[in-house]
Each structure stands twice: as C-alpha cells, then as structure tokens.
Motif scaffolding. Structure first.
Motif, mmCIF file in Angstrom:
data_model
loop_
_atom_site.group_PDB
_atom_site.id
_atom_site.type_symbol
_atom_site.label_atom_id
_atom_site.label_comp_id
_atom_site.label_asym_id
_atom_site.label_seq_id
_atom_site.Cartn_x
_atom_site.Cartn_y
_atom_site.Cartn_z
ATOM 1 N N LEU A 121 0.810 -1.220 0.000
ATOM 2 C CA LEU A 121 0.000 0.000 0.000
ATOM 3 C C LEU A 121 0.847 1.276 0.000
ATOM 4 O O LEU A 121 0.464 2.279 -0.601
ATOM 5 N N LEU A 131 -8.126 1.498 -1.472
ATOM 6 C CA LEU A 131 -8.891 0.768 -0.459
ATOM 7 C C LEU A 131 -10.391 0.843 -0.744
ATOM 8 O O LEU A 131 -11.116 -0.140 -0.552
ATOM 9 N N TRP A 134 -11.036 -1.631 -3.445
ATOM 10 C CA TRP A 134 -10.998 -2.984 -2.899
ATOM 11 C C TRP A 134 -12.312 -3.304 -2.182
ATOM 12 O O TRP A 134 -12.833 -4.408 -2.306
#
Length: 165
Positions: A121, A131, A134
């Motif tokens: 990350l 994120l 995701w």
C-alpha cells in the motif's frame, strides 16, 4: 505492462531484486507473519475467495495458506518476476491463480471474501482510493486486511517505545 512510468520503474526494480529478495527481506517476512496471525482470527467462510495484492515472493501467501486452510486464491503483483517467484515458492498450486496486476487500480470485480496485502500500500499514489476500490470487490461480510508502513514502523518492530507526544 503499464503505461505509468512510475509503476513501470517500481515493477522493474522489484523484478531486478526478485532473485535475492528473500535474503534481504526480514522486515517483510515479519510483517507478513504478523498479518497472517491476525487474519487467521477473522471469521471467514469455508473455502474463502482470497485476493492478495502485491504478493511479492509469497511471504504472506505461504503464511496464510498454513493458517486458514482450503481457499481459492488469486495472487497478484505488479512485477512478473516477483509473481513467478511466488508461484514457484508455493509449488504452482491448483487452487491458485496468478495475475500481473496493478493493485492500486485492479481490473477485476470479485467478489472476494478476503483481500489482503502486506507492504504494498505504501507504493500507491492514492491508497485511500485503492482501499475504496478494494471494498467494492468484497462479498457481503468480506474483509480487507493490510500491513503497511507508517511513522515509527521500524521502531515498533524493534520493540522500542513510541515517540513522546
């Protein structure tokens, strides 16, 4: 692989390091083991669908496979050489697919029961957007688990006290 010169440089650097990466990656190994220990305590469904972003040579992949049992794995990395090392380290298992992919902008949909990433990350330009993307790929009740670098990360791993303040 990528039109982004920064990402191409990152992939090339990791590709060059791939043959000897594990000899010099003590911190990466520790981070993966600690993340795997935490993930193993999550309430996952039987045979979860797992996406790993930035699998590298497979530290987290191996640690998770030992702890969570049967799963359907999609292991990804920006570097073809790192991905190949991971595949070889795992013995090219039949329950796993391997894919060259920019984890910051994944080009797949899911759904996944678990999305994991250890020490990738911090290479992203916009980790918050990654994120969020995701999260869109999760199945209902799915989890995201990451290890990343932050201020004083190395002090914590050495067991030192946090800075004052």
């Amino acid at each position: 692989m990528t039109a982004d010169p920064r990402k191409a440089a990152i992939a090339a650097a990791f590709g060059k390091a791939a043959p000897r990466y594990e000899e010099h990656a003590a911190v990466q190994r520790i981070a993966a083991e600690r993340l795997a220990e935490r993930v193993a305590r999550l309430p996952l469904p039987p045979r979860p669908r797992v996406l790993e972003i930035g699998c590298g040579t497979g530290f987290l992949s191996r640690a998770l496979r030992e702890r969570i049992g049967p799963a359907d794995w999609l292991l990804t990395d920006l570097s073809p050489d790192m991905l190949a090392r991971c595949r070889a380290a795992l013995g090219d298992p039949t329950d796993s697919a391997f894919r060259i992919m920019d984890g910051e902008k994944p080009d797949l949909d899911g759904p996944f029961d678990l999305i994991v990433s250890s020490l990738a990350l911090q290479w992203f330009r916009d980790p918050t957007a990654a994120l969020a993307r995701w999260a869109e790929m999760l199945a209902p009740g799915g989890r995201i688990a990451v290890a990343t670098l932050a201020a004083d990360s190395f002090r914590e791993w050495r067991g030192g006290p946090p800075p004052p303040g």
